[in-house]
Design a protein around this motif. Structure first.
Motif, PDB file in Angstrom:
ATOM      1  N   VAL A   6       0.866  -1.182   0.000  1.00 16.47           N
ATOM      2  CA  VAL A   6       0.000   0.000   0.000  1.00 16.47           C
ATOM      3  C   VAL A   6       0.900   1.229   0.000  1.00 16.47           C
ATOM      4  N   ARG A   8      -0.395   4.507  -0.504  1.00 12.90           N
ATOM      5  CA  ARG A   8      -1.099   5.578   0.211  1.00 12.90           C
ATOM      6  C   ARG A   8      -2.583   5.237   0.290  1.00 12.90           C
ATOM      7  N   VAL A   9      -3.264   5.925   1.198  1.00  9.37           N
ATOM      8  CA  VAL A   9      -4.705   5.754   1.365  1.00  9.37           C
ATOM      9  C   VAL A   9      -5.353   7.126   1.381  1.00  9.37           C
ATOM     10  N   GLU A  10      -6.376   7.291   0.546  1.00  5.24           N
ATOM     11  CA  GLU A  10      -7.131   8.538   0.513  1.00  5.24           C
ATOM     12  C   GLU A  10      -8.595   8.207   0.739  1.00  5.24           C
ATOM     13  N   GLY A  11      -9.114   8.525   1.924  1.00  4.74           N
ATOM     14  CA  GLY A  11     -10.487   8.178   2.246  1.00  4.74           C
ATOM     15  C   GLY A  11     -10.666   6.675   2.237  1.00  4.74           C
ATOM     16  N   ASN A  12     -11.605   6.203   1.406  1.00  5.26           N
ATOM     17  CA  ASN A  12     -11.813   4.754   1.305  1.00  5.26           C
ATOM     18  C   ASN A  12     -11.160   4.171   0.055  1.00  5.26           C
ATOM     19  N   THR A  13     -10.205   4.899  -0.528  1.00  2.67           N
ATOM     20  CA  THR A  13      -9.472   4.429  -1.707  1.00  2.67           C
ATOM     21  C   THR A  13      -8.052   4.040  -1.316  1.00  2.67           C
ATOM     22  N   VAL A  14      -7.671   2.822  -1.675  1.00  4.69           N
ATOM     23  CA  VAL A  14      -6.340   2.300  -1.367  1.00  4.69           C
ATOM     24  C   VAL A  14      -5.523   2.252  -2.656  1.00  4.69           C
ATOM     25  N   PHE A  15      -4.337   2.823  -2.648  1.00  2.00           N
ATOM     26  CA  PHE A  15      -3.430   2.820  -3.796  1.00  2.00           C
ATOM     27  C   PHE A  15      -2.313   1.816  -3.525  1.00  2.00           C
TER      28      PHE A  15
END
Length: 225
Positions: A6, A8-15
């Motif tokens: 992982v 990064r995480v933005e809100g409920n979106t996982v990159f």
């Protein structure tokens, strides 16, 4: 199951650091993310510039009482195998198990395997792992010379590979490998296959998803849709 980092995480979106290879559609159950810690995992190791030969009974062309596997990769990532000559092995020259990832196998030659001709033998360059690259390989007398196995999560690629005197097909040989690429692969007189094997292979069914043959040549290319 995909092994990813992982980033990064933005809100409920996982990159994540690499794509997944099968859609996780909510209407078909979706997917989950779980944290994995793997203390002691092997990383940044390689095998190169070696001749490996299995000692065989020269009077028995189908001798199987000798070494089957030349190099196996398990529980390792960021590893490589290159510039190896393999001779006489009954099973695989290189076998990447399910826990292998980010592996490169390149500039290798497999010659004169010795075994019966049939299943579980002569799977010359074989991966069940993910993010594995097999490039510039040559194989003689294999069964599945270049192959991807059961539920291989991918992406996995075979690039600039050639098989001579093959006894069976190359491609996806078991159930639902996804994200497979064969690019500039030549299977002389045999088959390249992504298909529904039905009850063959102990009920393998659909062998490949989201996969590509590109600039390949073979006696037959099976690409079921």
């Amino acid at each position: 199951s995909w092994l990813r980092e992982v980033v990064r995480v933005e809100g409920n979106t996982v990159f994540i650091d690499a794509p997944i290879t099968t859609a996780l559609d909510p209407q078909y159950g979706g997917g989950t993310v779980a944290k994995c810690e793997w203390n002691g995992r092997v990383e940044e190791v390689g095998v190169e510039n070696i001749n490996l030969e299995s000692a065989v009974d020269s009077t028995n062309d189908k001798d199987e009482d000798h070494r089957w596997m030349a190099i196996t990769i398990e529980g390792a990532r960021n590893s490589w195998i290159r510039s190896i000559v393999f001779k006489h092995f009954a099973g695989s020259a290189v076998y990447a198990l399910q826990t292998a990832s980010k592996l490169t196998v390149e500039d290798c030659i497999s010659l004169a395997p010795v075994s019966e001709i049939g299943a579980e033998r002569r799977y010359t360059f074989y991966t069940k792992g993910q993010q594995t690259l097999f490039q510039r390989l040559y194989s003689e007398g294999g069964y599945h010379d270049f192959s991807v196995g059961y539920l291989a999560a991918g992406p996995n690629a075979f690039v600039q590979c050639q098989a001579i005197g093959a006894h069976s097909f190359s491609g996806a040989i078991d159930s639902w490998a996804s994200g497979v690429l064969f690019d500039i692969v030549d299977i002389d007189g045999q088959t390249l296959s992504y298909k529904n094997r039905g009850q063959d292979g102990q009920g393998a069914g659909w062998t490949a998803a989201n996969s590509v043959f590109w600039q390949c040549s073979a006696g037959l290319i099976e690409n079921f849709r």
